[in-house]
Design an enzyme around this catalytic site. Sequence first.
Site, PDB file in Angstrom:
ATOM      1  N   GLU A   1     -25.168   8.338 -16.045  1.00  0.00           N
ATOM      2  CA  GLU A   1     -26.265   8.042 -15.112  1.00  0.00           C
ATOM      3  C   GLU A   1     -27.277   7.064 -15.705  1.00  0.00           C
ATOM      4  OE1 GLU A   1     -28.032  11.526 -13.381  1.00  0.00           O
ATOM      5  OE2 GLU A   1     -26.303  11.867 -12.103  1.00  0.00           O
TER       6      GLU A   1
ATOM      7  N   GLU B   1     -19.524  13.830 -10.231  1.00  0.00           N
ATOM      8  CA  GLU B   1     -20.157  15.151 -10.303  1.00  0.00           C
ATOM      9  C   GLU B   1     -20.422  15.579  -8.861  1.00  0.00           C
ATOM     10  OE1 GLU B   1     -23.677  15.091 -12.746  1.00  0.00           O
ATOM     11  OE2 GLU B   1     -22.672  14.008 -14.357  1.00  0.00           O
TER      12      GLU B   1
HETATM   13  C1  GLA Z   1     -26.755  14.663 -13.621  1.00  0.00           C
HETATM   14  C2  GLA Z   1     -26.077  14.456 -14.949  1.00  0.00           C
HETATM   15  C3  GLA Z   1     -25.372  15.668 -15.459  1.00  0.00           C
HETATM   16  C4  GLA Z   1     -26.170  16.888 -15.208  1.00  0.00           C
HETATM   17  C5  GLA Z   1     -26.439  16.988 -13.749  1.00  0.00           C
HETATM   18  C6  GLA Z   1     -27.091  18.266 -13.343  1.00  0.00           C
HETATM   19  O1  GLA Z   1     -26.028  14.353 -12.524  1.00  0.00           O
HETATM   20  O2  GLA Z   1     -25.193  13.385 -14.936  1.00  0.00           O
HETATM   21  O3  GLA Z   1     -25.130  15.521 -16.821  1.00  0.00           O
HETATM   22  O4  GLA Z   1     -27.340  16.823 -15.937  1.00  0.00           O
HETATM   23  O5  GLA Z   1     -27.268  15.924 -13.407  1.00  0.00           O
HETATM   24  O6  GLA Z   1     -28.272  18.499 -13.935  1.00  0.00           O
END
Ligand code: GLA
Length: 656
Positions: A142, A299
């Site tokens: 991210e 995710e």
């Molecule tokens: C983001 C991150 C993950 C995790 C999620 C949930 O999407 O990429 O590593 O931290 O949030 O908290």
Amino acid sequence: MKIGVDYYPEQWDRSFWEQDAALMAQTGVKVVRIGEFAWSKLEPKEGVFDFEWLDNAISVLQRFGMEIVIGVPTNCPPLWLYESHPEIVQTGADGKQIQTGIRGHRCVNSPVFMNYAKRIATQLVLRYANHPSVVAWQIDNELEASQCCCDECKARFRNWLLDKYGSLEEINAAFGTSVWSGEYSSITQIQPPNAYPKAWQNPALCLDWFRFTSESTTAFVKEIALTMRREAPKIKLTANTSVSENTPDLYKLFDEVDFVSFDNYPPAEIPKDTEEFYSHAFFLDMMRGVKGKSFWVMEQLSGPTGSWSPMSRTPKPGMIMGYSLQALAHGADTVVHFRWRTARTGAEMYWHGLIDHSNVPGRRFFEFAELCKTASKLSVIDTTELVSDVAILYSPENRFALRLQQQSEGFDYLEQLRYFHAAFSRYGANIDVVSPDSDLSNYKVVIAPSMYVYKKSSAENIYRYVINGGTLVMTNRSGVKDSNNNCIMEPLPTVYRELIGAEITEYDPVGKNEQTITDFAGNKFVCSKWCDILRVTTAKAYAEYNDNFYRCCPAVTMNRYCSGVVYYVGTICKMDFYESFAGNIMRQTGMPRLKGLPKGVEVTTRTNGLDDYIFFFNNSEENATITLPKPMYSIIDSTGKDKLELKPFEMEIVRK
Ligand code: GLA
Ligand code: ZN
């Protein structure tokens, strides 16, 4: 469609690995992402690498048939690295370095960090690029346009400005620094605009800072990608993203990698206010639009979320299955759930995965298992794509600039995009959310909300589209700023005036005050937030204001320009207006419309050129009934149907 999970072998005793992989296989999981935060385990000491555990974890997963995505762990440098090279830690706006022990706090502009990042990336590809189970690589995690204010970032920003403008005089001229004694007499006086609310800072400086920080992140991705490809030219690369405050320019970010991946956390609570958007369909279309092709969800929502925020509601029955299939309906071909197990330790222990702390698979897990079964029946979708008649233009710069200077109380750039998205969705239209610079020639309708900051290529693209016969919708706050984010000294919407066939004589930033407009057919709609008072030249009024000193002035106009048609919506309404407006435009342009869809039901179509597959997703808490125009074959349960009965969050996919 493949279903996967995010897994953190480094967080669990080895005795779990085998049983986890066995349960994954039995459940129908096909893909596992690992490693994106595991640097300290891979390089426990400077230059000392330990791959034994990862070899092992990968071979366990391989034995159970998993395809593996390896995360390059540059998001989390080990603490020894911060200790030996404190200069790689990000510096906050207060000039102090951020405390280590969290994640994502390395400076992507630090050359020292870059070297270490390249080294770990190289080590990983050398070891695993040819592994038969490793199918893709995720760079970092991210990545955001980092707001680091360290000396390196400052120096680079100043050089970036000098490169762009040529001299300090030109920078002063471009920024209009005569305001508030802001003239720079030396380059070192230029500071990142982070110390105060950005709105107090020079908007021209702020926009260039956004561009610079976004480009810094993109350059980091590019450098890591090149390094990895040097060793392994054939690897498939991605970088996952979400839409957050500091999201970089996604078009540029993903330019450097092979495919887009998105972290998709739709809300588990459906808002009571029916005007509030909760469907993630818009973001899914936006992710497909970044490269104009299918993408991954890296995710996916799996349980109550929370940790740095209070915990959210738990996903309701149907959401685990439904929201994954919704992603498929909008172009995702792989959906990876975050995460297999809920963490027991660390800051994120309340961001729930599929298996709770109890270690007893429960309701959400069983629904996930059902999802895996369903997904295995949908391989016919793999070769299909979405073809859209409607495009909505999303510009990262306009988003940034309009957040920097909120135009009135409640005014929100993305909200306007989402209104139009929701409106065309009501009739089952496929919608692309794309860059203002993308090829528009195949769309029947293009919506260009708030084209606020001037960009020559985008303006030309939009004119070209209309000249060639397109139907365009523009809205308030277009043509306001030049490319430096300064106001253009011409009647609004300046460069678009000719196109819309009208000009704005005055505007009223009404904020939360509500007024009404009436359209050509006598329908009345509530409007608020912004009112452009228009005077038509070649356009006709589509709707007029009913209140205030601008009663009877046009609020919405329609203009014929060359062989195209241009609408201009000078105000911001509620959903009923956009629905009626979209319906009229679809009729005008001869687009097929599904009428009478129950509220919350989302319909998209994927095609392989021969067969069309229609997705009906009940994104609501009520049962929904849909009568099909003719019997169709369900690929979910392999039966013929002429009527669909959908439970909350249920998806049906039929062949047309
Ligand atoms: C983001 C991150 C993950 C995790 C999620 C949930 O999407 O990429 O590593 O931290 O949030 O908290
Ligand atoms: Zn920095």
